[in-house]
Design an enzyme around this catalytic site. Structure first.
Site, PDB file in Angstrom:
ATOM      1  CG  HIS A 185      -2.018   0.980   1.201  1.00  0.00           C
ATOM      2  ND1 HIS A 185      -1.811   2.317   1.430  1.00  0.00           N
ATOM      3  CD2 HIS A 185      -3.341   0.837   0.936  1.00  0.00           C
ATOM      4  CE1 HIS A 185      -2.979   2.952   1.321  1.00  0.00           C
ATOM      5  NE2 HIS A 185      -3.918   2.071   1.013  1.00  0.00           N
TER       6      HIS A 185
ATOM      7  CG  HIS B  99      -5.517  -5.259   2.071  1.00  0.00           C
ATOM      8  ND1 HIS B  99      -6.445  -4.258   2.244  1.00  0.00           N
ATOM      9  CD2 HIS B  99      -4.798  -4.926   0.959  1.00  0.00           C
ATOM     10  CE1 HIS B  99      -6.300  -3.361   1.275  1.00  0.00           C
ATOM     11  NE2 HIS B  99      -5.318  -3.751   0.475  1.00  0.00           N
TER      12      HIS B  99
ATOM     13  CD  GLU C  45     -11.894   0.498   9.396  1.00  0.00           C
ATOM     14  OE1 GLU C  45     -11.637   0.511   8.190  1.00  0.00           O
ATOM     15  OE2 GLU C  45     -11.035   0.212  10.265  1.00  0.00           O
TER      16      GLU C  45
ATOM     17  CD  GLU D 170     -10.167  -3.670   2.690  1.00  0.00           C
ATOM     18  OE1 GLU D 170     -10.127  -2.582   2.099  1.00  0.00           O
ATOM     19  OE2 GLU D 170      -9.247  -4.079   3.442  1.00  0.00           O
TER      20      GLU D 170
ATOM     21  CD  GLU E 207      -4.677  -1.942   3.786  1.00  0.00           C
ATOM     22  OE1 GLU E 207      -5.291  -1.130   3.105  1.00  0.00           O
ATOM     23  OE2 GLU E 207      -5.253  -2.680   4.597  1.00  0.00           O
TER      24      GLU E 207
ATOM     25  CG  ASP F  71      -7.232  -6.057   5.856  1.00  0.00           C
ATOM     26  OD1 ASP F  71      -6.576  -6.524   6.807  1.00  0.00           O
ATOM     27  OD2 ASP F  71      -7.088  -4.899   5.435  1.00  0.00           O
TER      28      ASP F  71
ATOM     29  NE  ARG G 266      -4.928  -1.484   9.414  1.00  0.00           N
ATOM     30  CZ  ARG G 266      -6.022  -1.207   8.695  1.00  0.00           C
ATOM     31  NH1 ARG G 266      -6.843  -0.268   9.082  1.00  0.00           N
ATOM     32  NH2 ARG G 266      -6.284  -1.834   7.588  1.00  0.00           N
TER      33      ARG G 266
ATOM     34  CG  HIS H 116     -10.726  -5.119   8.308  1.00  0.00           C
ATOM     35  ND1 HIS H 116     -11.114  -4.029   9.055  1.00  0.00           N
ATOM     36  CD2 HIS H 116      -9.982  -4.625   7.284  1.00  0.00           C
ATOM     37  CE1 HIS H 116     -10.639  -2.921   8.502  1.00  0.00           C
ATOM     38  NE2 HIS H 116      -9.952  -3.254   7.426  1.00  0.00           N
TER      39      HIS H 116
END
Ligand code: MN
Length: 306
Positions: A11, A210, A157, A151, A245, A184, A216, A187
């Site tokens: 990313h 991802h 989110e 996604e 990411e 991802d 993160r 998540h």
């Protein structure tokens, strides 16, 4: 651009916070020099992307782009306000055009709703409205050989697709041949009962992946057990992009960083971070392929008495 199996991506926000020519050159050249096959360019504000400059730099460094975004509250495809929903569809249309012009293979992210904390569950009609608009976006994307990935993100989110199963259901509702689920690990770590099983059950509907740690930051320094996820990807013979990411307050996009809640300094040296992520992903891909081979080998049941 033709890739082998599982092109590795990064990313852009791991390297730069904006997309001026100097920043684009830094991001693209660093990603290419670190051995990545593609760079994911965020498109929250497509008007800020210089298409010709971006295409030229991608060509110069021999690296492919993918594009991603999260819609905002004023461009929410699932909004009951028709003006807001129309603005979202127009924004996505613009992003598809940019994708076409820079040669993007994928468009992904939270493109079915705003990327925000909702105050209520999504209504059936708002999800159907979003899916209908995305079927039109998918048709435009298909004309430029762009695969679309919805996604699946955590409950803070979006209120539409929080689990892989909900992502599959949304893709079925969209009903386009180029609509896929984008998963991802960051998540999934929050929402899935079993990350590996969620990947296996998504199966052929998985189109984009991802890799993000629980906080993160550096892969392998949080609470996610990555080996079962990579083994599940090998088990379903996933051949799409694997994109790292990571976000730190060291590199700030004034818009995206605030939406994602990037308040902490998880790392300072982006170059070291992405080199480590490359090695981490390659090691896990290799190990998972070995595990898969051992588990499916014809020799598995061999009796080896002396
Ligand atoms: Mn993601």
């Amino acid at each position: 651009m033709n890739f082998g199996k599982n092109p590795l991506g990064i990313h852009a926000l791991c390297i730069v916070g904006g997309w001026s020519e100097a920043e684009a050159r830094q991001a693209i050249s660093t990603a290419a020099a670190t051995g990545y096959d593609l760079i994911e360019i965020p498109m929250l504000d497509p008007d800020k992307i210089d298409v010709a400059m971006t295409a030229r730099l991608l060509e110069e460094y021999g690296i492919a782009p993918t594009i991603s975004l999260g819609l905002g509250p004023t461009s929410d495809l699932s909004s009951e306000d028709p003006d807001i929903a129309a603005r979202g569809e127009a924004l996505l249309g613009k992003v598809v055009s940019i994708g076409r012009d820079i040669g993007s293979t994928h468009l992904c992210g939270v493109i079915y709703s705003a990327m925000t904390k909702y105050g209520a569950p999504a209504s059936r009609s708002s999800v159907e409205q979003s899916a209908e608009a995305l079927s039109r976006i998918c048709a435009a994307a298909a004309a430029s050989d762009i695969q679309v990935g919805v996604e699946v993100v955590n409950r803070y989110e979006t209120n539409i697709a929080n689990t892989a199963a909900e992502g599959v259901a949304l893709c079925k509702m969209i009903g386009a041949p180029n609509a896929r689920v984008h998963l991802d690990t960051y998540h999934m770590n929050i929402e899935e009962a079993d990350m590996a099983r969620a990947i296996v059950e998504t199966g052929d509907m998985l189109g984009y992946f991802h890799l993000g740690e629980s906080h993160r930051g550096y892969l392998g320094t949080g609470s996610i057990d990555f080996a079962p996820a990579f083994e599940a990807l090998a088990q379903i013979d996933y051949s799409g992009p694997l994109v790292f990411e990571s976000f730190s307050s060291e590199i700030v996009d004034p818009q995206l960083s605030n939406i994602l809640g990037v308040w902490r300094n998880l790392w300072t040296d982006g170059g070291d971070l992405i080199g480590h992520a490359r090695d981490f992903m390659k090691a896990h891909i290799k190990a998972a392929a070995q595990v898969n081979q051992l588990m499916t080998s014809d020799l598995k049941g061999d009796v080896r008495y002396g």
